[in-house]
Design an enzyme around this catalytic site. Structure first.
Site: not given
Ligand code: SIN
Length: 282
Positions: A108, A273
């Protein structure tokens, strides 16, 4: 891609693989990033599409937010739980009691259902499983360039609906806390978008959010979308990143897809994040 390039005597950027990805060392993200470093990072970001900053220490939520803001205003996730006192931070945490992954188990582009989807995402992982928990990234310039010219022309005129209700509702919140009136974002975007900085064309559809192509019958739309989803996942467009503790990945949502492998349960994986606001795809 170039071989190892020394952008200056301290900072090194190496390709991670021939198709996508760059590894950066020599920048300490826990300290203020200078304008000089910022320019080098931006240049590498446009070139490699996803950067992996290695040999890092854990950065505080405050510094993570500050770092993200040096690339633009931060985006607030429309559904995921926010870190206490830091709504800009999306905590990624899976452990022995997790029933589902962190919401990234298919390829995605982050929150493509927003009218102005995030330009990029910066994720640092602090706790890793002993093995597994890699993240895959796919190059959507390559996905576009590897279509035939007639298919490219066909897709260039089309737009698609990106929805999120089906994906977000019931995913993050406990059933009893659900607000039945909560509205989840949806938007219509071109199937082929032009990157505002590089001016290159990239395929912009993904399995999580893209539900329907405008103007086609339901059957036609399903046929083309299924074809494109499979096409985007061709191994030659992909890399698989194996994390080191405190690595920071910074990916460009406008020209990549990603997927986090959910293969490590019941081990723990944890990080934070931030996402940076983008503009309306064109
Ligand atoms: C995300 O889509 O932010 C998760 C990516 C991950 O956990 O590696």
């Amino acid at each position: 891609m170039n071989e190892i390039c020394n952008l200056n005597k301290e900072i090194t950027v190496k390709p991670y693989a021939p198709n996508i990805g760059g590894v950066i060392t020599g920048v300490d993200l826990s300290k203020d990033v200078s304008d000089y470093e910022l320019n080098l990072i931006k240049e590498a970001f446009y070139k490699y599409q996803v950067l992996f900053f290695q040999q890092q220490s854990e950065i505080s939520p405050e510094n993570h937010i500050k770092l993200g803001k040096s690339f633009g205003e931060l985006h607030i996730h429309p559904a995921a739980p926010k870190m206490k006192s830091f709504p800009e931070i999306f905590e990624i945490h899976t452990h022995k009691d997790s029933k589902i992954s962190n919401g990234a188990e298919n390829f995605h582009s982050d929150v493509s259902c927003d009218l102005e989807p995030p330009l990029g995402t910066m994720l640092q992982l602090h706790i890793l499983p002993a093995y597994g928990g890699d993240t895959m990234f796919a190059n959507m310039y390559m996905a576009y360039e590897n279509l035939s010219k007639p298919m490219q022309s066909f897709l260039n005129g089309l737009r698609a609906l990106h929805e999120s209700e089906h994906f977000y509702r019931n995913r993050y919140e406990k059933q009893d806390e659900l607000d039945p009136n909560k509205k989840y974002p949806s938007a219509i975007h071109p199937i082929v978008r032009t990157h505002p900085e590089t001016k290159k064309k990239a395929l912009y559809v993904n399995k999580f959010f893209t539900t329907r192509i405008e103007g086609l019958s339901k059957q036609e739309s399903k046929l083309i979308l299924d074809y494109l989803f499979n096409h985007c996942e061709k191994t030659e467009f992909q890399i698989r990143y194996r994390w080191n503790r405190n690595d920071m990945a910074f990916w460009d949502n406008r020209c990549t897809l990603h997927k986090a492998l959910w293969d490590y349960h019941p081990m723990e994986r944890k990080g934070r994040r931030v996402t940076i606001k983008g503009d309306q795809p064109f």
